[in-house]
Design an enzyme around this catalytic site. Sequence first.
Site, PDB file in Angstrom:
ATOM      1  N   ALA A   1      -1.411  -1.773  -2.618  1.00 48.21           N
ATOM      2  CA  ALA A   1      -1.952  -2.138  -3.922  1.00 48.21           C
ATOM      3  C   ALA A   1      -0.767  -2.484  -4.822  1.00 48.21           C
ATOM      4  CB  ALA A   1      -2.738  -0.967  -4.482  1.00 48.21           C
TER       5      ALA A   1
ATOM      6  N   GLY B   1      -2.739   0.275   0.546  1.00 47.26           N
ATOM      7  CA  GLY B   1      -3.973  -0.530   0.507  1.00 47.26           C
ATOM      8  C   GLY B   1      -3.994  -1.627   1.566  1.00 47.26           C
TER       9      GLY B   1
ATOM     10  N   GLU C   1      -5.131   0.040   4.641  1.00 49.00           N
ATOM     11  CA  GLU C   1      -6.571   0.293   4.486  1.00 49.00           C
ATOM     12  C   GLU C   1      -7.374  -0.996   4.686  1.00 49.00           C
ATOM     13  OE1 GLU C   1      -5.635   2.115   0.748  1.00 49.00           O
ATOM     14  OE2 GLU C   1      -6.599   3.981   1.347  1.00 49.00           O
TER      15      GLU C   1
ATOM     16  N   GLU D   1       1.755   6.187  -0.457  1.00 55.08           N
ATOM     17  CA  GLU D   1       1.214   6.554  -1.773  1.00 55.08           C
ATOM     18  C   GLU D   1       1.808   7.829  -2.356  1.00 55.08           C
ATOM     19  OE1 GLU D   1      -0.584   5.287   0.658  1.00 55.08           O
ATOM     20  OE2 GLU D   1      -2.195   4.005  -0.090  1.00 55.08           O
TER      21      GLU D   1
HETATM   22  N1  DAK Z   1       3.240  -3.883  -5.388  1.00 58.51           N
HETATM   23  C1  DAK Z   1       3.883  -4.788  -6.161  1.00 58.51           C
HETATM   24  N2  DAK Z   1       4.969  -5.437  -5.785  1.00 58.51           N
HETATM   25  C2  DAK Z   1       5.457  -5.180  -4.562  1.00 58.51           C
HETATM   26  C3  DAK Z   1       4.856  -4.259  -3.683  1.00 58.51           C
HETATM   27  C4  DAK Z   1       3.681  -3.590  -4.142  1.00 58.51           C
HETATM   28  N3  DAK Z   1       3.012  -2.740  -3.376  1.00 58.51           N
HETATM   29  N4  DAK Z   1       5.576  -4.212  -2.544  1.00 58.51           N
HETATM   30  C5  DAK Z   1       6.589  -5.078  -2.703  1.00 58.51           C
HETATM   31  N5  DAK Z   1       6.528  -5.660  -3.919  1.00 58.51           N
HETATM   32  C6  DAK Z   1       7.429  -6.650  -4.457  1.00 58.51           C
HETATM   33  C7  DAK Z   1       8.758  -6.004  -4.851  1.00 58.51           C
HETATM   34  O1  DAK Z   1       8.653  -5.406  -6.122  1.00 58.51           O
HETATM   35  C8  DAK Z   1       9.671  -7.201  -4.842  1.00 58.51           C
HETATM   36  O2  DAK Z   1       9.469  -7.919  -6.019  1.00 58.51           O
HETATM   37  P1  DAK Z   1      10.739  -8.554  -6.844  1.00 58.51           P
HETATM   38  O3  DAK Z   1      11.612  -7.403  -7.146  1.00 58.51           O
HETATM   39  O4  DAK Z   1      11.362  -9.519  -5.868  1.00 58.51           O
HETATM   40  O5  DAK Z   1      10.098  -9.205  -8.036  1.00 58.51           O
HETATM   41  C9  DAK Z   1       9.138  -8.059  -3.700  1.00 58.51           C
HETATM   42  O6  DAK Z   1       7.789  -7.594  -3.472  1.00 58.51           O
HETATM   43  C10 DAK Z   1       9.915  -7.878  -2.401  1.00 58.51           C
HETATM   44  O7  DAK Z   1       9.988  -6.491  -2.136  1.00 58.51           O
HETATM   45  P2  DAK Z   1      11.357  -5.744  -1.802  1.00 58.51           P
HETATM   46  O8  DAK Z   1      12.511  -6.419  -2.466  1.00 58.51           O
HETATM   47  O9  DAK Z   1      11.153  -4.299  -2.093  1.00 58.51           O
HETATM   48  O10 DAK Z   1      11.462  -5.983  -0.222  1.00 58.51           O
HETATM   49  P3  DAK Z   1      12.190  -5.069   0.856  1.00 58.51           P
HETATM   50  O11 DAK Z   1      12.216  -5.865   2.114  1.00 58.51           O
HETATM   51  O12 DAK Z   1      13.468  -4.523   0.347  1.00 58.51           O
HETATM   52  O13 DAK Z   1      11.199  -3.822   1.074  1.00 58.51           O
HETATM   53  C11 DAK Z   1       9.061  -2.780   1.334  1.00 58.51           C
HETATM   54  C12 DAK Z   1       9.936  -4.052   1.590  1.00 58.51           C
HETATM   55  C13 DAK Z   1       7.619  -3.116   1.786  1.00 58.51           C
HETATM   56  C14 DAK Z   1       9.595  -1.626   2.196  1.00 58.51           C
HETATM   57  C15 DAK Z   1       9.145  -2.404  -0.154  1.00 58.51           C
HETATM   58  O14 DAK Z   1       8.844  -3.581  -0.927  1.00 58.51           O
HETATM   59  C16 DAK Z   1       8.188  -1.333  -0.554  1.00 58.51           C
HETATM   60  O15 DAK Z   1       8.414  -0.150  -0.293  1.00 58.51           O
HETATM   61  N6  DAK Z   1       7.091  -1.729  -1.238  1.00 58.51           N
HETATM   62  C17 DAK Z   1       6.128  -0.810  -1.746  1.00 58.51           C
HETATM   63  C18 DAK Z   1       5.209  -0.385  -0.654  1.00 58.51           C
HETATM   64  C19 DAK Z   1       4.225   0.647  -1.137  1.00 58.51           C
HETATM   65  O16 DAK Z   1       4.634   1.707  -1.671  1.00 58.51           O
HETATM   66  N7  DAK Z   1       2.948   0.345  -0.929  1.00 58.51           N
HETATM   67  C20 DAK Z   1       1.901   1.245  -1.308  1.00 58.51           C
HETATM   68  C21 DAK Z   1       1.437   0.851  -2.663  1.00 58.51           C
HETATM   69  S1  DAK Z   1       0.358   2.059  -3.306  1.00 58.51           S
HETATM   70  C22 DAK Z   1      -6.050   4.264  -5.641  1.00 58.51           C
HETATM   71  C23 DAK Z   1      -6.225   2.914  -5.445  1.00 58.51           C
HETATM   72  C24 DAK Z   1      -5.421   2.279  -4.561  1.00 58.51           C
HETATM   73  C25 DAK Z   1      -4.437   2.924  -3.900  1.00 58.51           C
HETATM   74  C26 DAK Z   1      -4.256   4.269  -4.131  1.00 58.51           C
HETATM   75  C27 DAK Z   1      -5.066   4.939  -5.003  1.00 58.51           C
HETATM   76  N8  DAK Z   1      -6.889   4.978  -6.573  1.00 58.51           N
HETATM   77  C28 DAK Z   1      -7.021   4.337  -7.841  1.00 58.51           C
HETATM   78  C29 DAK Z   1      -7.315   6.260  -6.290  1.00 58.51           C
HETATM   79  C30 DAK Z   1      -3.513   2.228  -3.065  1.00 58.51           C
HETATM   80  C31 DAK Z   1      -2.202   2.423  -3.300  1.00 58.51           C
HETATM   81  C32 DAK Z   1      -1.163   1.657  -2.677  1.00 58.51           C
HETATM   82  O17 DAK Z   1      -1.349   0.817  -1.840  1.00 58.51           O
END
Ligand code: DAK
Length: 260
Positions: free
Chosen positions: A66, A111, A114, A134
Amino acid sequence: MIYKNITIEVKEGVAIVKVNRPKALNALNSETLEELKRVPEELENRKDVKVVVITGEGDKAFVAGADILEMKDMDPVQGMAFSSKGHEALSKIENMGKVVIAAVNGYALGGGFELALACDIIYASDKARFGFPEVTLGIHPGFGGTQRVSKLVGLAKAKELIFTGKMITAEEAFNLGLINKVVPHDELMEEVFALAETIKGCGQIAIKLAKECVGKSLSLSIEEGLKLEAANFGLCFGTKDQKEGMTAFVEKRKPVFKGE
Ligand code: DAK
């Protein structure tokens, strides 16, 4: 329909749906979730679409979760609305009357994981990475992950994945039974199309009815599940496809199903 963050291309009965926000590694913001919700609505009744493939634009990510930038400043009410939007989009995909294949071409996190789990079959590139990061962000999976994963891998493995936030390789996800197949990165779409081809050649109404039975098997008692199976099995006999399938077998030829 016009989409901003999604592309749809239909080729020989297969709709390829791409989440198209490569600069954010295809992260799901509200707008994208809203669009994802409309995709099954659009494709469900299209006769020219038999199989749906969901993948991510670019070479790096399926969907990296997400959108963290959008979620960062949400209050509880907005968080719940966001989660509901995710549930709605993913439920529509999960309950589509067509086979949906996730072609996981890179990161499938949070997400994004998921979303893949809401699909019927998951094929992944050997470069793909799965995980629920998360808890590293102070939240927990919110688009059904806490519910779907334990049903697939059991409580112990589900808790380990969700409580640590650690990423696993495609091979590890395969060994856990979370995904169907791992293929060399450059062969992912080729393998997915071969799978779609096999599915396309079968009776689509039978698949739709079977999908309903299998999908509900985890929440129904065995008695309820068998009743549903018997009812849907009976429905197959009201289709031209059943007549064609069995006639073709008797006539020793390949069946030509029309989805009728
Ligand atoms: N959201 C927004 N931007 C993201 C992103 C994300 N999830 N993942 C990556 N990006 C963006 C980065 O900010 C970066 O943007 P710029 O800085 O270039 O503007 C660009 O994509 C490239 O990412 P990186 O520079 O970080 O690339 P790397 O190769 O170094 O790393 C990575 C790749 C996938 C390991 C890293 O980007 C990363 O850790 N990303 C976050 C992954 C993450 O934590 N995903 C889970 C998100 S939380 C709920 C509803 C929904 C959910 C939960 C609860 N309720 C309301 C109850 C769901 C939650 C999630 O999915």
